[in-house]
Design an enzyme around this catalytic site. Structure first.
Site, PDB file in Angstrom:
ATOM      1  N   GLU A  41      45.707  40.852  38.119  1.00  0.00           N
ATOM      2  CA  GLU A  41      45.360  40.123  39.337  1.00  0.00           C
ATOM      3  C   GLU A  41      44.280  39.075  39.074  1.00  0.00           C
ATOM      4  OE1 GLU A  41      46.797  40.015  42.116  1.00  0.00           O
ATOM      5  OE2 GLU A  41      48.155  41.731  41.961  1.00  0.00           O
ATOM      6  N   TYR A 124      41.181  39.933  48.437  1.00  0.00           N
ATOM      7  CA  TYR A 124      42.587  39.960  48.023  1.00  0.00           C
ATOM      8  C   TYR A 124      42.799  40.912  46.846  1.00  0.00           C
ATOM      9  CZ  TYR A 124      46.639  38.954  45.281  1.00  0.00           C
ATOM     10  OH  TYR A 124      47.770  39.127  44.526  1.00  0.00           O
ATOM     11  N   ASP A 142      47.095  36.635  50.191  1.00  0.00           N
ATOM     12  CA  ASP A 142      46.957  35.460  49.333  1.00  0.00           C
ATOM     13  C   ASP A 142      47.716  34.307  49.978  1.00  0.00           C
ATOM     14  OD1 ASP A 142      49.632  36.045  48.928  1.00  0.00           O
ATOM     15  OD2 ASP A 142      49.541  35.819  46.742  1.00  0.00           O
TER      16      ASP A 142
END
Length: 387
Positions: A41, A124, A142
């Site tokens: 991520e 996020y 996102d």
């Protein structure tokens, strides 16, 4: 949002069925291990997924556990990150790894509050880890999720404003699957990437078409609502590629704070836009360029090429100048400070080269230090043009 429970269940079913059949075959989707999800991520921020894959695999080979990352050598870590940009992400990864080792005994925290407390992890990323690794029903909001959601509900809130996040959270928290929250988030991400694209959405093949208010009204391109970005600042530089008689290039380390912190590059001096245009038009070095301090006197300057390197808030326009020293000279590394170095650019022949000159294998190759993004491009240019 006034959807019935049955409609929400149908929405979840349609999305998850599509995801099961169409999800991207990404290496980090073969696991729910929080360490790997976290790394993937962070790497995927501001970077295309296809670009991330080889970096992720190399990173996992080098730092397979949070403990190994916590003990990483800074130079090696930044070198491994080279080309991904936004190098503060790599530095924050190491700090967060140390926090996990010291405060959580090496075990990744399993609740949103503690995940958010880690260095470099925002809402996020925390929600993505929480939903994928720990099955917590947290919407990972996102750009893709905001685009899809804004079209489904024709949301007029400006996605560039932080206050809008609450509105998206309220809608998605009602929609998210409690049984498969990670797959729900990733399904919306893939849908936004593959189907519900910004300019050419494929509404005819979208599994959520029947739920989409914007598609029904033919207003898909009106959403999401977003104010225009501030124009990027245009900066102009001259980069000086000084090569010594031993085939090494002179590099300088950037300051430890600010853009490209602790990365290595050719000496750079600012240039006016007028002189930049004159150099690239005439193909000759302007008399107005500011020369940096160099370890040797120069007998020749030659224009090589120019390019633009784009950051999130700046554009660097760089002219690359190749320098020749006045005469053959011996390299006295001991006279260089720790933020200045000579590096050899041909790592394939480095060991043989060192031995032929009576050096030990401690001479530096450009592959042993973290190069700034613009520097990588400059070495590529020199190699391509055989300078």
């Amino acid at each position: 949002m006034d959807w019935s429970k049955n409609k929400i269940k149908e929405f979840q079913k349609d999305l998850l069925s599509w995801y099961d059949a169409n999800k991207k075959p990404l290496p980090w989707r073969q696991t729910t291990e929080p360490y790997k999800i976290w790394i993937s991520e962070i790497m995927s921020q501001q970077t295309q997924v296809e670009t991330v894959i080889p970096y992720f695999e190399r990173f996992m080979n080098k730092y397979p556990t949070v403990e190994s990352l916590a003990q990483a050598d800074d130079t090696e870590l930044l070198k491994l990150w080279e080309g991904l940009g936004y190098y503060s992400r790599a530095r924050n990864l190491k700090i967060a790894a140390q926090e996990i080792v010291n405060e959580y005994n090496g075990k990744f925290p399993d609740n949103l509050k503690e995940i958010l407390s880690l260095k470099g992890i925002g809402p996020y990323t925390a929600a993505a880890i929480a939903s994928i690794s720990f099955d917590l029903a947290e919407p990972a909001i996102d750009g893709n999720l905001m685009r899809v959601t804004s079209r489904i509900f024709e949301l007029e809130c400006d996605i560039s404003k932080s206050s809008s996040r609450k509105i998206f959270d309220e809608h998605l928290r009602k929609l998210i699957s409690k049984k498969r929250p990670g797959d729900f988030n990733q399904g919306l991400m893939d849908l936004g990437s593959l189907v519900c694209s910004p300019k050419k959405p494929k509404c005819e093949t979208c599994p959520l078409n029947k739920y989409c208010a914007a598609a029904a009204d033919g207003k898909q391109l009106n959403y999401p609502v977003k104010t225009k970005k501030l124009k990027q600042k245009e900066l102009y530089y001259t980069a000086f590629a000084l090569e010594n008689s031993l085939g090494e290039y002179y590099l300088e380390k950037r300051p430890s704070k600010g853009l490209l912190a602790d990365m290595w590059t050719f000496p750079l001096t600012e240039l006016s836009s007028v002189d930049f245009e004159k150099i690239i038009t005439d193909g000759a070095v302007s008399k107005n360029i500011i020369m940096p301090e160099l370890p040797e006197s120069i007998s020749k300057m030659e224009y090589v090429d120019n390019f633009t390197h784009v950051f999130s808030h700046q554009k660097w326009h760089i002219v690359l100048i190749k320098l020749k020293s006045e005469e053959r000279f011996e390299i006295a590394d001991k006279f260089l400070s720790e933020d200045k170095i000579w590096v050899h650019y041909d790592p394939k022949n480095l060991t043989e080269y060192n031995k032929s000159l009576g050096f030990s294998d401690n001479k530096k190759s450009h592959e042993q230090i973290p190069l700034a993004g613009p520097q990588v491009k400059m070495f590529d240019i020199l190699d391509r043009l055989n300078f």
